[in-house]
Write a protein that holds these residues in place. Structure first.
Motif, mmCIF file in Angstrom:
data_model
loop_
_atom_site.group_PDB
_atom_site.id
_atom_site.type_symbol
_atom_site.label_atom_id
_atom_site.label_comp_id
_atom_site.label_asym_id
_atom_site.label_seq_id
_atom_site.Cartn_x
_atom_site.Cartn_y
_atom_site.Cartn_z
ATOM 1 N N MET A 1 0.826 -1.198 0.000
ATOM 2 C CA MET A 1 0.000 0.000 0.000
ATOM 3 C C MET A 1 0.869 1.259 0.000
ATOM 4 N N THR A 2 0.587 2.230 -0.867
ATOM 5 C CA THR A 2 1.333 3.488 -0.856
ATOM 6 C C THR A 2 0.790 4.356 0.261
ATOM 7 N N ASP A 3 1.508 5.484 0.542
ATOM 8 C CA ASP A 3 0.982 6.340 1.594
ATOM 9 C C ASP A 3 0.315 7.579 0.998
ATOM 10 N N SER A 4 -0.377 7.406 -0.122
ATOM 11 C CA SER A 4 -1.118 8.521 -0.717
ATOM 12 C C SER A 4 -2.268 8.906 0.208
ATOM 13 N N PRO A 5 -2.677 10.199 0.171
ATOM 14 C CA PRO A 5 -3.726 10.639 1.099
ATOM 15 C C PRO A 5 -5.056 9.952 0.837
ATOM 16 N N VAL A 6 -5.786 9.732 1.908
ATOM 17 C CA VAL A 6 -7.159 9.240 1.793
ATOM 18 C C VAL A 6 -8.039 10.371 2.296
ATOM 19 N N ARG A 7 -8.873 10.897 1.404
ATOM 20 C CA ARG A 7 -9.648 12.090 1.750
ATOM 21 C C ARG A 7 -11.055 11.705 2.187
ATOM 22 N N VAL A 8 -11.427 12.224 3.358
ATOM 23 C CA VAL A 8 -12.723 11.875 3.932
ATOM 24 C C VAL A 8 -13.502 13.155 4.223
ATOM 25 N N ALA A 9 -14.774 13.169 3.815
ATOM 26 C CA ALA A 9 -15.666 14.284 4.174
ATOM 27 C C ALA A 9 -16.564 13.803 5.304
ATOM 28 N N VAL A 10 -16.586 14.538 6.417
ATOM 29 C CA VAL A 10 -17.498 14.216 7.512
ATOM 30 C C VAL A 10 -18.605 15.276 7.485
ATOM 31 N N ILE A 11 -19.846 14.818 7.413
ATOM 32 C CA ILE A 11 -20.968 15.761 7.305
ATOM 33 C C ILE A 11 -21.609 15.902 8.674
ATOM 34 N N GLY A 12 -21.376 17.028 9.314
ATOM 35 C CA GLY A 12 -21.908 17.263 10.659
ATOM 36 C C GLY A 12 -20.772 17.358 11.655
ATOM 37 N N SER A 13 -20.877 18.304 12.595
ATOM 38 C CA SER A 13 -19.738 18.575 13.484
ATOM 39 C C SER A 13 -20.074 18.367 14.960
ATOM 40 N N GLY A 14 -21.018 17.479 15.226
ATOM 41 C CA GLY A 14 -21.321 17.145 16.614
ATOM 42 C C GLY A 14 -20.320 16.122 17.138
#
Ligand SMILES: NC(=O)c1ccc[n+]([C@@H]2O[C@H](COP(=O)([O-])OP(=O)(O)OC[C@H]3O[C@@H](n4cnc5c(N)ncnc54)[C@H](OP(=O)(O)O)[C@@H]3O)[C@@H](O)[C@H]2O)c1
Length: 490
Positions: free
Chosen positions: A1-14
């Motif tokens: 596995m390379t160490d390329s970024p994994v981008r995550v969107a979290v919807i909601g900030s509670g």
């Protein structure tokens, strides 16, 4: 596995959203980049807008979230409405994974006549009002003429509302209760709050510290009728007997039933085995009384005890009523939703396609919109770990493409395959669609402003309750502070 970024969107900030972000950013691979999208200009969800103002210790959990927000691979985009400024499809093409953490913001209705009379409120709107939620700033709660309030429900929200109705002006003064509510609560004429449970004390959903706290109020007695209490306890409940919280609740309630009155001006009366049937108007068309039916406890199909109505009725005069019978999730545009349980259908956090029952690639869920509105703030930490574990498992089963993106070589993995999305691209898109985007630096300005208003008068903060006001203060963020939204923010 390379160490390329994994981008995550979290919807909601509670809490659920922040624990998810925290777990992802702490992951030892160091590959996760998290963008948090929030409908309001302010983060922290129910910690800001749900936790009662007289519980500052519970609110101090935001320090943990602030640490997460300070992580260089975290960005906050506030004042962004999912479905309006950004769609599910937009996010699917800019992130490897989306985590829905939108909670259960709606109330539940009783579905009985008169429920919409003036004077009858959902606890959710009252809680939002005293906590300065911009959606509820203009709520009118008639605390100046009503003398008795009825609260339907035997959970912790019912207890929060009951306490807030009887706290003295000096108990409220050092809290972050919204200014508009402080004024009204300080002049409240409410002297009796009746909290009504449809089942008995052993089946109540109170937690022990919250129930005990009622006995410590400085100007309110707690009243429990011993005969009603024992009648409600007469039917054995093996589930409740095995539950340590329930057993302790019963002990606490028995002690309230035998306590002599402390002679306080106000009282909280805890009633059991009663269900409202009709909200009755007074001569001005406002709530004047609530008719209730007495219940008996009968074994249900799964072994627990259910409330079964008898023929006996009782009418309690009350100018205000709050239904505190739980929250409800609301659907997000384009995202699967199970109407019956009001959650996003999922398997340990992986969103399921309702037509096939299979996980949808790259879509996850956490918190109340995953499991329903139960548990305390800390429950979300474990819940977020389960969802993050699902993401990690999917990541490790995904192949890796030559360009450094996350791939799906065997068609079996569940993470999306968009290659290496450019973090600047989604930010540009959001800024184009929502010129009043609030970054974490903008929130920091709001936070600083609120604290500076509170500090000279001995309060943790004076909350801004209007979006326009929040945006004006957020916009005063100095340009050098933009890096508070992470070095990737353009
Ligand atoms: N300080 C704190 O830690 C704190 C503060 C606030 C909230 N919370 C948490 O937040 C979550 C939500 O709290 P909540 O109070 O909204 O919900 P809850 O704990 O689920 O309690 C809901 C109550 O409403 C009753 N109810 C449901 N439908 C009803 C109906 N049709 N008629 C009459 N009664 C009905 C339930 O009775 P049945 O059991 O008979 O269904 C139960 O007593 C809980 O996990 C709670 O512990 C924690």
């Amino acid at each position: 596995m390379t160490d390329s970024p994994v981008r995550v969107a979290v919807i909601g900030s509670g809490p659920a959203g922040f624990y998810t972000a925290g777990h992802l950013l702490k992951d030892s691979t160091g590959r996760f980049e998290v963008d948090m999208l929030e409908r309001l200009p302010t983060p922290f969800g129910l910690v800001r807008f749900g936790v009662a103002p007289d519980h500052p210790k519970i609110k101090s959990v935001t320090r943990v979230y602030e640490k997460t927000a300070a992580h260089p691979r975290f960005r906050f985009f506030g004042n962004v409405h999912f479905g309006e400024h950004v769609s599910r499809e937009d996010l699917l093409s800019h992130y490897h994974a989306i985590v829905y953490a939108t909670g259960s913001p709606a109330d539940r209705a009783l579905g009985i006549p008169g429920e919409d009379l003036p004077g009858s409120h959902a606890a959710t709107e009252f809680v939002g009002w005293y906590n300065g939620h911009p959606d509820h700033t203009d709520l009118e709660v008639d605390l100046l003429s009503a003398e008795r309030a009825l609260i339907i429900g035997n959970g912790n929200v019912a207890l929060d509302v009951a306490r807030m109705l009887v706290l003295t002006a000096s108990e409220l003064a050092p809290t972050d209760t919204a200014d508009h509510a402080l004024d009204v609560l300080a002049h409240s004429r409410i002297c009796e709050v009746v909290v009504v449970g449809r089942r008995g004390p052993a089946q109540s959903a109170f937690t022990n510290p919250e129930l005990l706290e009622l006995g410590e109020l400085s100007d309110a007695d707690v009243v429990v009728d011993p005969a009603e209490l024992e009648r409600a306890l007469a039917v054995p409940d093996t589930y409740a007997e095995a539950d340590v919280t329930s057993r302790r609740n019963v002990e606490i309630l028995r002690s309230y039933a035998t306590h002599p009155s402390r002679g306080h001006r106000k009282r909280i009366v805890l009633r059991f085995l009663l269900s409202p049937t009709t909200f009755i108007p007074d001569e001005h068309g406002r709530l004047g009384a609530v008719e209730l039916i007495r219940n008996e406890l009968v074994p249900g199909p799964s072994g627990g005890l259910l409330a079964q109505p008898t023929d006996e009725r009782e009418t309690i005069p009350a100018g205000l009523a709050f239904r505190a019978i739980g929250y409800r999730g609301i659907p997000l545009p384009g995202v699967p939703f199970d109407e019956r349980s009001a959650v996003i259908p999922n398997d340990t956090g992986r969103v399921l396609d309702p037509s096939t029952g299979a996980p949808l690639p790259g879509e996850y869920v956490v918190g109340w919109i995953k499991r329903g509105p139960s548990g305390v703030i800390g429950t979300n930490k474990k819940d977020a770990q389960e969802t993050v574990d699902a993401i990690l498992a999917d990541l490790s089963s995904a192949g890796v493409d030559g360009g450094g993106g996350v791939g799906d070589d065997d068609g079996d993995a569940h993470l999306l395959t968009p290659g290496s999305p450019d973090p600047a691209a989604i930010e540009s898109l959001l800024r184009a669609r929502q010129p009043d985007l609030v970054t974490y630096a903008g929130w920091t300005e709001i936070d600083r402003h609120e604290r500076s208003l509170g500090e000279p008068i001995g309060r943790p903060r004076v909350k801004l309750t209007r979006i326009e006001e929040m945006l004006r203060i957020a916009a005063s963020e100095s340009p050098g502070e933009d890096d508070l939204n992470g070095p990737r923010a353009g």
